[in-house]
Design an enzyme around this catalytic site. Sequence first.
Site, PDB file in Angstrom:
ATOM      1  N   CYS A   2       0.820  -1.213   0.000  1.00 15.79           N
ATOM      2  CA  CYS A   2       0.000   0.000   0.000  1.00 15.79           C
ATOM      3  C   CYS A   2       0.852   1.261   0.000  1.00 15.79           C
ATOM      4  O   CYS A   2       1.939   1.294   0.568  1.00 15.79           O
ATOM      5  CB  CYS A   2      -0.886   0.032   1.234  1.00 15.79           C
ATOM      6  SG  CYS A   2      -1.954  -1.378   1.370  1.00 15.79           S
ATOM      7  N   ARG A  27       5.527   0.027  -5.886  1.00 17.95           N
ATOM      8  CA  ARG A  27       5.468  -0.715  -4.626  1.00 17.95           C
ATOM      9  C   ARG A  27       4.569  -1.951  -4.741  1.00 17.95           C
ATOM     10  O   ARG A  27       4.628  -2.838  -3.879  1.00 17.95           O
ATOM     11  CB  ARG A  27       4.923   0.195  -3.519  1.00 17.95           C
ATOM     12  CG  ARG A  27       5.865   1.314  -3.156  1.00 17.95           C
ATOM     13  CD  ARG A  27       5.156   2.383  -2.357  1.00 17.95           C
ATOM     14  NE  ARG A  27       4.728   1.948  -1.052  1.00 17.95           N
ATOM     15  CZ  ARG A  27       5.383   2.174   0.083  1.00 17.95           C
ATOM     16  NH1 ARG A  27       6.511   2.834   0.057  1.00 17.95           N
ATOM     17  NH2 ARG A  27       4.908   1.755   1.230  1.00 17.95           N
ATOM     18  N   TRP A  74      -2.824  -2.834  -1.591  1.00 19.67           N
ATOM     19  CA  TRP A  74      -2.390  -4.212  -1.856  1.00 19.67           C
ATOM     20  C   TRP A  74      -3.191  -5.052  -0.854  1.00 19.67           C
ATOM     21  O   TRP A  74      -2.969  -4.978   0.349  1.00 19.67           O
ATOM     22  CB  TRP A  74      -0.896  -4.324  -1.610  1.00 19.67           C
ATOM     23  CG  TRP A  74      -0.293  -5.644  -2.002  1.00 19.67           C
ATOM     24  CD1 TRP A  74       0.126  -6.014  -3.246  1.00 19.67           C
ATOM     25  CD2 TRP A  74       0.012  -6.743  -1.141  1.00 19.67           C
ATOM     26  NE1 TRP A  74       0.657  -7.286  -3.200  1.00 19.67           N
ATOM     27  CE2 TRP A  74       0.601  -7.752  -1.916  1.00 19.67           C
ATOM     28  CE3 TRP A  74      -0.163  -6.974   0.223  1.00 19.67           C
ATOM     29  CZ2 TRP A  74       1.013  -8.973  -1.397  1.00 19.67           C
ATOM     30  CZ3 TRP A  74       0.244  -8.195   0.746  1.00 19.67           C
ATOM     31  CH2 TRP A  74       0.828  -9.176  -0.067  1.00 19.67           C
ATOM     32  N   ASN A 100      -1.978   2.458   5.699  1.00 20.95           N
ATOM     33  CA  ASN A 100      -0.988   1.406   5.391  1.00 20.95           C
ATOM     34  C   ASN A 100      -0.745   0.606   6.656  1.00 20.95           C
ATOM     35  O   ASN A 100      -0.732   1.189   7.736  1.00 20.95           O
ATOM     36  CB  ASN A 100       0.364   2.011   5.004  1.00 20.95           C
ATOM     37  CG  ASN A 100       0.375   2.507   3.588  1.00 20.95           C
ATOM     38  OD1 ASN A 100      -0.644   2.459   2.902  1.00 20.95           O
ATOM     39  ND2 ASN A 100       1.505   3.001   3.161  1.00 20.95           N
ATOM     40  N   GLY A 101      -0.447  -0.677   6.533  1.00 24.30           N
ATOM     41  CA  GLY A 101      -0.177  -1.498   7.711  1.00 24.30           C
ATOM     42  C   GLY A 101      -1.399  -2.338   8.054  1.00 24.30           C
ATOM     43  O   GLY A 101      -2.286  -2.527   7.216  1.00 24.30           O
ATOM     44  N   GLU A 480      18.699 -17.394  -6.098  1.00 20.41           N
ATOM     45  CA  GLU A 480      18.270 -16.100  -6.612  1.00 20.41           C
ATOM     46  C   GLU A 480      17.772 -16.227  -8.054  1.00 20.41           C
ATOM     47  O   GLU A 480      16.784 -15.601  -8.439  1.00 20.41           O
ATOM     48  CB  GLU A 480      19.416 -15.089  -6.499  1.00 20.41           C
ATOM     49  CG  GLU A 480      19.125 -13.719  -7.060  1.00 20.41           C
ATOM     50  CD  GLU A 480      17.989 -12.972  -6.377  1.00 20.41           C
ATOM     51  OE1 GLU A 480      17.437 -13.468  -5.371  1.00 20.41           O
ATOM     52  OE2 GLU A 480      17.615 -11.904  -6.870  1.00 20.41           O
ATOM     53  N   LYS A 484      14.072 -15.067  -9.205  1.00 13.90           N
ATOM     54  CA  LYS A 484      13.914 -14.031 -10.242  1.00 13.90           C
ATOM     55  C   LYS A 484      13.017 -14.555 -11.348  1.00 13.90           C
ATOM     56  O   LYS A 484      12.111 -13.877 -11.800  1.00 13.90           O
ATOM     57  CB  LYS A 484      15.304 -13.676 -10.762  1.00 13.90           C
ATOM     58  CG  LYS A 484      15.517 -12.290 -11.218  1.00 13.90           C
ATOM     59  CD  LYS A 484      15.932 -11.324 -10.142  1.00 13.90           C
ATOM     60  CE  LYS A 484      14.940 -11.202  -9.041  1.00 13.90           C
ATOM     61  NZ  LYS A 484      15.345 -10.467  -7.898  1.00 13.90           N
ATOM     62  N   GLU A 487       9.331 -14.920 -10.109  1.00 14.26           N
ATOM     63  CA  GLU A 487       8.683 -13.629  -9.863  1.00 14.26           C
ATOM     64  C   GLU A 487       8.115 -13.002 -11.116  1.00 14.26           C
ATOM     65  O   GLU A 487       6.990 -12.524 -11.110  1.00 14.26           O
ATOM     66  CB  GLU A 487       9.720 -12.623  -9.316  1.00 14.26           C
ATOM     67  CG  GLU A 487      10.021 -12.719  -7.865  1.00 14.26           C
ATOM     68  CD  GLU A 487      10.890 -11.558  -7.409  1.00 14.26           C
ATOM     69  OE1 GLU A 487      12.051 -11.483  -7.858  1.00 14.26           O
ATOM     70  OE2 GLU A 487      10.422 -10.737  -6.615  1.00 14.26           O
ATOM     71  N   HIS A 503      19.267 -37.345  -3.997  1.00 15.14           N
ATOM     72  CA  HIS A 503      18.526 -37.767  -2.795  1.00 15.14           C
ATOM     73  C   HIS A 503      17.013 -37.604  -2.963  1.00 15.14           C
ATOM     74  O   HIS A 503      16.283 -37.597  -1.975  1.00 15.14           O
ATOM     75  CB  HIS A 503      19.024 -36.981  -1.575  1.00 15.14           C
ATOM     76  CG  HIS A 503      20.468 -37.231  -1.284  1.00 15.14           C
ATOM     77  ND1 HIS A 503      20.922 -38.445  -0.810  1.00 15.14           N
ATOM     78  CD2 HIS A 503      21.570 -36.459  -1.461  1.00 15.14           C
ATOM     79  CE1 HIS A 503      22.238 -38.394  -0.677  1.00 15.14           C
ATOM     80  NE2 HIS A 503      22.656 -37.200  -1.064  1.00 15.14           N
ATOM     81  N   LYS A 602       6.778  -4.135  -3.869  1.00 14.88           N
ATOM     82  CA  LYS A 602       8.190  -3.789  -3.736  1.00 14.88           C
ATOM     83  C   LYS A 602       8.584  -3.727  -2.264  1.00 14.88           C
ATOM     84  O   LYS A 602       9.672  -4.144  -1.883  1.00 14.88           O
ATOM     85  CB  LYS A 602       8.425  -2.427  -4.406  1.00 14.88           C
ATOM     86  CG  LYS A 602       9.868  -1.968  -4.390  1.00 14.88           C
ATOM     87  CD  LYS A 602      10.700  -2.789  -5.349  1.00 14.88           C
ATOM     88  CE  LYS A 602      12.161  -2.410  -5.374  1.00 14.88           C
ATOM     89  NZ  LYS A 602      12.982  -3.482  -5.951  1.00 14.88           N
TER      90      LYS A 602
HETATM   91  C1  AGP Z   1      13.107  -9.682  -4.899  1.00 14.32           C
HETATM   92  O1  AGP Z   1      13.103  -9.574  -6.265  1.00 14.32           O
HETATM   93  C2  AGP Z   1      11.821  -9.564  -4.235  1.00 14.32           C
HETATM   94  N1  AGP Z   1      11.018  -8.557  -4.774  1.00 14.32           N
HETATM   95  C3  AGP Z   1      11.766  -9.790  -2.740  1.00 14.32           C
HETATM   96  O2  AGP Z   1      12.151 -11.111  -2.531  1.00 14.32           O
HETATM   97  C4  AGP Z   1      12.581  -8.866  -1.834  1.00 14.32           C
HETATM   98  O3  AGP Z   1      13.948  -9.100  -1.999  1.00 14.32           O
HETATM   99  C5  AGP Z   1      12.138  -9.097  -0.379  1.00 14.32           C
HETATM  100  O4  AGP Z   1      10.778  -8.817  -0.248  1.00 14.32           O
HETATM  101  C6  AGP Z   1      12.931  -8.268   0.606  1.00 14.32           C
HETATM  102  O5  AGP Z   1      12.744  -6.903   0.395  1.00 14.32           O
HETATM  103  P1  AGP Z   1      13.693  -5.852   1.075  1.00 14.32           P
HETATM  104  O6  AGP Z   1      15.054  -6.025   0.508  1.00 14.32           O
HETATM  105  O7  AGP Z   1      13.105  -4.516   0.708  1.00 14.32           O
HETATM  106  O8  AGP Z   1      13.670  -6.100   2.544  1.00 14.32           O
END
Ligand code: AGP
Length: 607
Positions: A2, A27, A74, A100-101, A480, A484, A487, A503, A602
């Site tokens: 949000c 965001r 969100w 927000n929150g 990672e 990526k 996502e 395994h 974000k």
């Molecule tokens: C990464 O591409 C993601 N969007 C997500 O995993 C992100 O790294 C994670 O939410 C942590 O965010 P931050 O670094 O703002 O704490």
Amino acid sequence: MCGIVGYVGKENAVPYLLDGLSRLEYRGYDSAGIAVLTDKGIETEKCTGRVAALRDKAEKHNFSCNLGIGHTRWATHGEVSERNAHPHVSYKGDFAVVHNGIIENYATLRDKLKDEGYAFLSDTDSEVVAHLLERDYNGDLISSLMNTVKKLEGAFALGIICKNLSDTLILIRKESPLVVGKGKDGFYAASDMGALCGVAEESITMNDGEIAVITKEKATFYLSDGNEVFRRFEKSNLCASSAEKGDFPHFMLKEIFEQPSATEHTYRFLSSSGTSSTEELSFLPSLLQTTDRIYIVGCGSAYHTAVAGKYVFEKLTKLPTEAVIASEFCTSSIPVRKNSLCIFVSQSGETADTLSALKKAKEKGATILSVVNVPESSIARKSHKVIYTKAGPEIAVATTKAYSAQLITLYTLAAFSGYYLGVINDGDFRYYMRELSCLPKKIKNILERENEIAEFGKLLSSESSIRFIGRNTDYAAAMEGALKMKEISYIPCEAYPAGELKHGTISLVEKGSITVALCCNDSIFKKTANNIEEIRSRGGDIILITTEKHTEDVTVINRKIIIPDTDDLFVTLLEAIPLQLLAYYTAKEKGCDIDKPRNLAKSVTVE
Ligand code: AGP
């Protein structure tokens, strides 16, 4: 997640509210809305989907107003719908609120208000705030606001307008961030600095528990006990260019290409001249004297940097080091003590899980060092020491340049720590620093082969699942790479330590199934190469990422990406570049919304 904006001033509020919401789009959100005060009272407009759709709807009204609030939602409580989109208006229409929150006790509050006859129009936790504000209002604004706030449990940032206070914007912060900006024609509010780009010349980051009452003329700040507190506006160093894509089709690609400078700036900022004395890390020698254990904590990609960092810290400092997922850190009995150094890694500095873990570590007396990209963010403010990564604002939801800046920060920190602890000698220290200083150039070199990697991305776009394998520092990269790809391309991916395949997971290998194999760590090259052969002999296809030094060893594999050599400890950073490009071009081929992938935010400000 949000986002909040607000405006009070001499100009029409609507253009800023809409532009501000557009700047917060990165965001992540699923609906948006604004509330403005006109001569008819509080009027709202909301919609599901993009801010562009809200703009079309709002512009039709031709609202005339100098005061307003806006929100990108969100969904957490209640489906994605106009009804649940913010702002929420109180029962009699006296107050409108954006939030927000999470209001943790909203169900109890809602039941009470319902008993008193308040009707609820949404399923959100936020609507209770609007009704409470109306019910608690006694003519004295600050005492009424305090009455409402003390009933609310949880973390929140609130933007409020009131029908009877025609030029007053009210802001309340408890844990969730809020920034107030001052421009030529009025005051602006936003959940992050990005929304103030190009409009505010000066700004104040609100502190926890503060209330701001802002009119066209002035902004007054109050502490949670109702006493006024003096806050000084500081010159903002806000640059609109980071919010522009330039010639790139997506922010993500732009940010991938910004990695040579992001890593170079970060490395130079930390290492000064590459010698063993550095101002930025001058706190390290005394801190290390009492450290007997290190925890590196983060979420998502930040956690992956922790995994890569663990290998480096363990080797260079010989201190037991653990990488921990922040949400797991909160719920387990990890033996954090006074002599523990807890390093919290976060791009946004606002991730709720990381913040919670930080609080827990602090309660246990550990030293808190954070690695954060956003200055003045909550994690930075709550840490004993902060190292700022110099990646610059990152807009794409999928992190790239902030991730690589985090990695080079952890590497540099580990090298200095090892040297100060006497684990590595002068010569070794200089060797590691030289290797680190060469990484930005090597990243550039990989980026020059964008087209070649793009072809592999196109190839992967028709896959229904992808495996990523590697050992040790290669495994950190595999994790990672898989995240990526998931996502932004929505292809199910899994990362495995290569040695684990036999395994269980190897049962998934069949003719034509695809594995991206990371095989850059020289010390374990042969072992991973054996695992690759186990896949190939069962008909599985491989896309191999390895280093120049192994070019001759991998001639039997057709699909490969060769990257420059570096020390085994640092391969994760170089491997990230082809993995990011692979994910980008796979998603592009599939026509996905690369910068704003579905369901993602974000800055993840709820636990
Ligand atoms: C990464 O591409 C993601 N969007 C997500 O995993 C992100 O790294 C994670 O939410 C942590 O965010 P931050 O670094 O703002 O704490």
